[in-house]
Design an enzyme around this catalytic site. Structure first.
Site, PDB file in Angstrom:
ATOM      1  N   ARG A 261     -16.601  -8.235  67.108  1.00 31.72           N
ATOM      2  CA  ARG A 261     -16.956  -8.452  65.707  1.00 31.72           C
ATOM      3  C   ARG A 261     -16.030  -9.498  65.097  1.00 31.72           C
ATOM      4  O   ARG A 261     -14.813  -9.443  65.275  1.00 31.72           O
ATOM      5  CB  ARG A 261     -16.872  -7.133  64.920  1.00 31.72           C
ATOM      6  CG  ARG A 261     -17.895  -6.113  65.414  1.00 31.72           C
ATOM      7  CD  ARG A 261     -17.904  -4.828  64.621  1.00 31.72           C
ATOM      8  NE  ARG A 261     -18.819  -3.876  65.229  1.00 31.72           N
ATOM      9  CZ  ARG A 261     -19.003  -2.627  64.797  1.00 31.72           C
ATOM     10  NH1 ARG A 261     -18.312  -2.188  63.757  1.00 31.72           N
ATOM     11  NH2 ARG A 261     -19.853  -1.821  65.406  1.00 31.72           N
ATOM     12  N   GLU A 348     -12.993   5.617  58.738  1.00 27.35           N
ATOM     13  CA  GLU A 348     -14.203   5.863  59.528  1.00 27.35           C
ATOM     14  C   GLU A 348     -13.882   5.834  61.018  1.00 27.35           C
ATOM     15  O   GLU A 348     -13.255   4.907  61.514  1.00 27.35           O
ATOM     16  CB  GLU A 348     -15.264   4.812  59.232  1.00 27.35           C
ATOM     17  CG  GLU A 348     -16.539   4.989  60.047  1.00 27.35           C
ATOM     18  CD  GLU A 348     -17.425   3.761  60.053  1.00 27.35           C
ATOM     19  OE1 GLU A 348     -18.107   3.534  61.068  1.00 27.35           O
ATOM     20  OE2 GLU A 348     -17.417   3.011  59.047  1.00 27.35           O
TER      21      GLU A 348
END
Length: 423
Positions: A261, A348
């Site tokens: 990413r 997260e």
């Protein structure tokens, strides 16, 4: 892609979806106009094509001057048919392009708003009181460096910012997490897969990752291939343009892959350590399921994720993600966030999404139902990733710099119960 029948018959539902996502509802009218133009152009083409076929029979039966006149007419109509087909094809392509820009319709009950508008569903586990234990909390990088498990300096030297080496026990710990995750997934009925990390543009687009977050994806221009940010992409494309047999229940896979990413737009966020990096590993659950069973399958995914977090003895909370933070493909997304002691916040660590039939429509994946073929639904969810090292090191740190190892990981670490700092 959303169901165009829904768009035509109940556009207000789609407009409301756009509003809840924080997107422009006017695009709905643009899609409707393009769809109407496409159907009109297609009707004109089909009418002219029927006329051409009828004239073809006349030509076959005509003789002499009559035949020559018919041939001249046929040639003219052939040109009109070709032109109308081009118009219809262009209108159809524009309608599909616009329709593909619409996000999935959020489920009833999904909170409206953006990243900060989630609903907390519940808390699980108890965060440690480090002050009461007399422990001066260290962050995961300080702990990892003490264990000689993480080397950010040389990662930056070799590859640049947000890259790292996992060394010694750090490499073993990641492999332990991923192997434990794969074992848990297999026990839950998922078939293990090692997936490609480079995919074609049509696969990346089909999963809905080339929308608002396309700038986070690495693209190899010379090869026309994308580097995936999750094995969900390859697993979604695995059965593209196929008709599946779901009579025996969902088809479930667990994909292990490296993930990449660009982290565009995240400057200044989580720059220390391995929380937000450009490359990591992940085990991702993925399921092809009937639309009627998708919600139940989604609940199963969340339960598997939570069982893994409980096995790692991590305090966490479950959130119902707001519509504006769903991503283009999801109709509902539940995140599990582990407690991060060094920053006293939630982070997260897992995410599971019910994409209903959105991805399958784009990728041409169907199943045979009682009334013919119909789009399947897809569900995805993380069950283990590099970031879990962060939560493990911080939540299980000890006063002497060592780290407690939960029993679920010990078989993959040669029976180690504690990770000891290296002098």
């Amino acid at each position: 892609m959303i169901d165009l029948k829904l768009l035509r018959h109940d556009p207000d539902v789609v407009r409301a979806s756009q509003v809840s996502r924080g997107e422009d509802p006017a695009i709905v009218d643009a899609v409707l106009a393009a769809d109407a133009e496409n159907r009109t152009a297609l009707a004109s083409f089909e009418a002219k094509r029927a006329e051409q076929k009828a004239l073809g029979k006349t030509v076959a039966q005509a003789k002499g001057d009559e035949k020559q006149a018919a041939l001249t007419s046929a040639k003219a109509i052939a040109g009109e048919v070709k032109e109308l087909q081009a118009v219809a094809d262009a209108a159809g392509a524009r309608a599909i392009e616009l329709a593909r820009s619409l996000g999935n319709i959020p489920d009833v009950g999904v909170p409206s708003g953006g990243e900060d508008n989630f609903t907390v569903l519940r808390h699980e586990g108890q965060a440690r009181d480090f002050a009461a234990e007399g422990i001066d909390v260290q962050d995961h990088l300080a702990i990892g460096e003490g264990l000689k498990a993480i080397d950010m300096e040389r990662g930056a030297k070799v590859s640049g910012a947000r890259f790292y080496f996992l060394t010694g026990i750090g490499a073993r710990l990641e492999l332990a997490i991923l192997n434990a995750a794969m074992a848990a997934a297999q026990d839950a009925g998922f078939s293990p897969m090692i997936t490609p990390t480079l995919v074609k543009p049509e696969t990346m687009a089909g999963t809905g990752f080339l929308g608002n977050h396309a700038d986070e994806i690495y693209y190899l221009d010379k090869d026309e291939l994308y580097l995936v940010g999750t094995s969900e992409v390859a697993l979604a494309g695995y059965h593209s343009d196929e008709i599946l047999d779901l009579s025996d229940g969902p088809i479930r896979y667990a994909g292990w892959s490296a993930c990449y990413r660009r982290e565009a737009g995240s400057a200044g966020r989580d720059t220390r350590g391995i929380i937000r990096v450009h490359q990591f590993h992940k085990v991702e659950m993925f399921s092809y399921v009937t639309a009627a069973e998708a919600a139940a399958e989604h609940a199963k995914f969340l339960a598997v994720e939570e069982s893994m977090l409980n096995a790692l003895e991590l305090p966490y909370r479950v959130i119902d993600t707001a519509a504006g933070d769903l991503g283009q493909s999801a109709a509902r997304k539940f995140d599990c966030e582990a407690w991060l002691p060094s920053q006293e916040r939630w982070m997260e660590v897992t995410s599971t999404s019910n994409c209903t039939t959105y991805q399958a429509r784009r990728l041409g994946i169907r199943e045979r139902g009682e009334s013919g073929t119909q789009a399947v639904a897809t569900v995805n969810g993380t069950i283990g990733t590099t970031r879990w090292i962060v939560a493990l090191l911080e939540n299980h740190q000890q006063a002497d710099g060592s780290v407690y190892v939960p029993p679920v990981l010990r078989p993959y670490l040669g029976g180690l119960e504690v990770l000891e700092p290296v002098a």
